[in-house]
Design an enzyme around this catalytic site. Structure first.
Site, PDB file in Angstrom:
ATOM      1  N   CYS A  95       0.812  -1.228   0.000  1.00 33.84           N
ATOM      2  CA  CYS A  95       0.000   0.000   0.000  1.00 33.84           C
ATOM      3  C   CYS A  95       0.843   1.274   0.000  1.00 33.84           C
ATOM      4  CB  CYS A  95      -0.925   0.024   1.210  1.00 33.84           C
ATOM      5  SG  CYS A  95      -1.748  -1.534   1.547  1.00 33.84           S
ATOM      6  N   HIS A 347      -8.569   3.045  -3.226  1.00 33.18           N
ATOM      7  CA  HIS A 347      -7.184   2.770  -2.842  1.00 33.18           C
ATOM      8  C   HIS A 347      -6.519   1.879  -3.896  1.00 33.18           C
ATOM      9  CE1 HIS A 347      -3.659   1.625  -0.716  1.00 33.18           C
ATOM     10  NE2 HIS A 347      -4.172   0.722   0.107  1.00 33.18           N
ATOM     11  N   CYS A 377      -1.109   2.817   6.485  1.00 31.99           N
ATOM     12  CA  CYS A 377      -0.790   1.458   6.902  1.00 31.99           C
ATOM     13  C   CYS A 377      -0.432   0.642   5.668  1.00 31.99           C
ATOM     14  CB  CYS A 377      -1.958   0.833   7.650  1.00 31.99           C
ATOM     15  SG  CYS A 377      -3.474   0.671   6.691  1.00 31.99           S
TER      16      CYS A 377
END
EC number: 2.3.1.16
Length: 391
Positions: A95, A347, A377
Site C-alpha cells: 500500500c 485505494h 498502513c
C-alpha cells in the site's frame, strides 16, 4: 523560508480521476497509458523542467504482472517525452509503494545522486486483480497469525482492540463521501486531477475530470444496512467502511531546492522527515502510529505542530484507532482528510502513497497550513509517513 541546496522539494502533483474497477471509466485504458498520460501532462504543465534532466522515474506498483509487469516505470516512461537516457524503476511496499518511491527519490537528492525525479504510482485493479499470481508461503502461519494476509480481518481485530463501534465506523465512512463530494463541488480537486479520456456507463468516450467513486447519496441508514464483509458472525467492517477497489495513478515532480531555485520554480513544499516502521501483521492497520511518531521525532516536531494530516483510509476500523493513539481524534474535523479519503476515492495500491501526499499539499495550500503529515498502513504490518513543510 531558507532552504538548503540539497533539501527535497515537491514542484507539482497530479493524479487521474479515480475510476471504479468494475466497469469504470478506465476499463479500456492500460496501466502504462494512465501513468504515461500523467507524466506527460505534468511535465507539460511545468515547462521549465527539461525532461532530459530527469534522473529516474520511480513508480510504485504492487501487482507487477500482466500490463503492470516488466518494470512498468520504464514501460510508462518510454511512452512520454522523457528521453531514453533517463532511467526508471518500479518499487513495491504494498500500500505504501508510491510513498516509498518518493522517499527513494528524496534520499537520492539528499545524497547528491540526482536533482530531478518523477515519482508516482499506479494500480489498475480492474485489469490486474489483487490476488493475480500471488502464492503465499504456507509456512508463514508459523511466524504470523494465519489471518494476517486478510486485511479486513486485521481491521476487525484492531477495531475490537480499541473499542471502535459499528456506528463510529459508519459515521467515518459517511464523512469520507460527504467531504469528497463537497471538495468536488467546490473545485478543491481542480489542481490535482488531470483530466483523462475514458468510457461512461453507456460505453461513450468522454473526458473525465472528476472521481466516479464518490457516492453523495450515502447515508447512515444505507451504511447501517450493509452486512459485514469479512467476518459474517459478529463483524463490524463492511464494504461501506472499507477503501474501494479502484483504478488510478498519481505523479509528482521532485527536485533539489537548488535546482528549483536555478529554474525559477516555486515549490509546493519541502520534505522535513520520512519514516517507516513495522508492527504485528495481525494489526497491520496500526502501522501509521509508530511511523508518524518516528517521522515527527526526526523533524523535531510534535503532533501538536501538525496543521493537516492525510491518513489513508484503508478501513474506518483501522483509521480511528490510529487517530486515537496519535491524539488527533478530537481534532479530526479540523485536521484530518478534509477532502475525504480512500473510502470515497478508493485505494489503487501503487497509486495511493503519492496520491495522499499530493492531496495533503493541496489542502495545505488552500488552507494556509505550515506542517503536514501523510501516512498510511501497509499490508502485513508496516507503516510509512512523510512530514512536509509548505514553502
Amino acid at each position: 523560508m531558507s532552504l538548503n541546496p540539497r533539501d527535497v522539494v515537491i514542484v507539482d502533483f497530479g493524479r487521474t480521476p479515480m475510476g471504479r474497477s468494475k466497469g469504470g471509466m478506465h476499463r479500456n485504458t492500460r496501466a502504462e497509458d494512465m501513468s504515461a498520460h500523467l507524466i506527460s501532462k505534468l511535465l507539460e504543465r511545468n515547462n521549465k523542467v527539461d525532461p532530459a534532466e530527469v534522473e529516474d522515474v520511480i513508480w510504485g506498483c504492487v501487482n507487477q504482472t500482466l500490463e503492470q509487469g516488466w518494470n512498468i516505470a520504464r514501460m510508462a516512461s518510454l511512452l512520454t517525452q522523457i528521453p531514453h537516457t533517463s532511467a526508471a524503476q518500479t518499487v513495491s511496499r504494498l500500500c505504501g509503494s508510491s510513498m516509498s518511491a518518493l522517499h527513494t527519490a528524496a534520499q537520492a537528492i539528499m545524497t547528491n545522486n540526482g536533482d530531478v525525479f518523477v515519482i508516482g504510482g499506479v494500480e489498475h485493479m480492474g485489469h490486474v486483480s489483487m490476488m493475480h499470481g500471488v502464492d503465499p508461503n504456507p509456512h508463514m502461519s508459523l511466524h504470523a497469525a494465519k489471518a494476517s494476509g486478510m486485511m479486513g480481518l486485521t481491521a476487525e481485530m484492531l477495531g475490537k482492540m480499541h473499542g471502535i463501534t459499528r456506528e463510529q465506523q459508519d459515521a467515518f465512512g459517511l464523512r469520507s463521501h460527504q467531504l469528497a463530494h463537497k471538495a468536488t463541488l467546490e473545485g478543491k480537486f481542480k489542481d490535482e486531477i488531470i483530466p483523462m479520456q475514458g468510457y461512461d456507463e453507456n460505453g461513450f468516450l468522454k473526458v473525465f475530470d472528476y472521481d466516479e467513486t464518490i457516492r453523495p447519496d450515502t447515508t447512515l441508514e444505507s451504511l447501517a444496512a450493509l452486512k459485514p464483509a469479512f467476518n459474517p458472525k459478529g463483524g463490524t467492517v463492511t464494504a461501506g467502511t472499507s477503501s474501494q477497489i479502484t483504478d488510478g495513478a498519481s505523479c509528482m515532480i521532485v527536485m533539489s531546492a537548488q535546482r528549483a531555485q536555478d529554474l525559477g520554480i516555486q515549490p509546493l513544499a519541502v520534505i522535513r522527515s520520512m519514516a517507516v516502521a513495522g508492527v504485528d501483521p495481525a494489526i497491520m492497520g496500526y502501522g501509521p502510529v509508530p511511523a508518524t511518531q518516528k517521522a515527527l521525532k526526526r523533524a523535531g516536531l510534535t503532533i501538536a505542530d501538525i496543521d493537516f494530516i492525510e491518513l489513508n483510509e484503508a478501513f474506518a476500523a483501522q483509521a480511528l484507532p490510529v487517530l486515537k493513539d496519535l491524539k488527533v481524534l478530537d481534532k479530526m474535523n479540523e485536521k484530518v482528510n478534509l477532502h475525504g479519503g480512500a473510502i470515497a476515492l478508493g485505494h489503487p495500491f501503487g497509486c495511493s502513497g503519492a496520491r495522499i501526499s499530493g492531496t495533503l499539499l493541496n489542502v495545505m495550500k488552500q488552507n494556509g497550513g505550515t506542517f503536514g503529515v501523510s501516512t498510511m498502513c501497509i499490508g502485513l504490518g508496516q507503516g510509512i509517513a512523510t512530514v512536509f513543510e509548505r514553502v
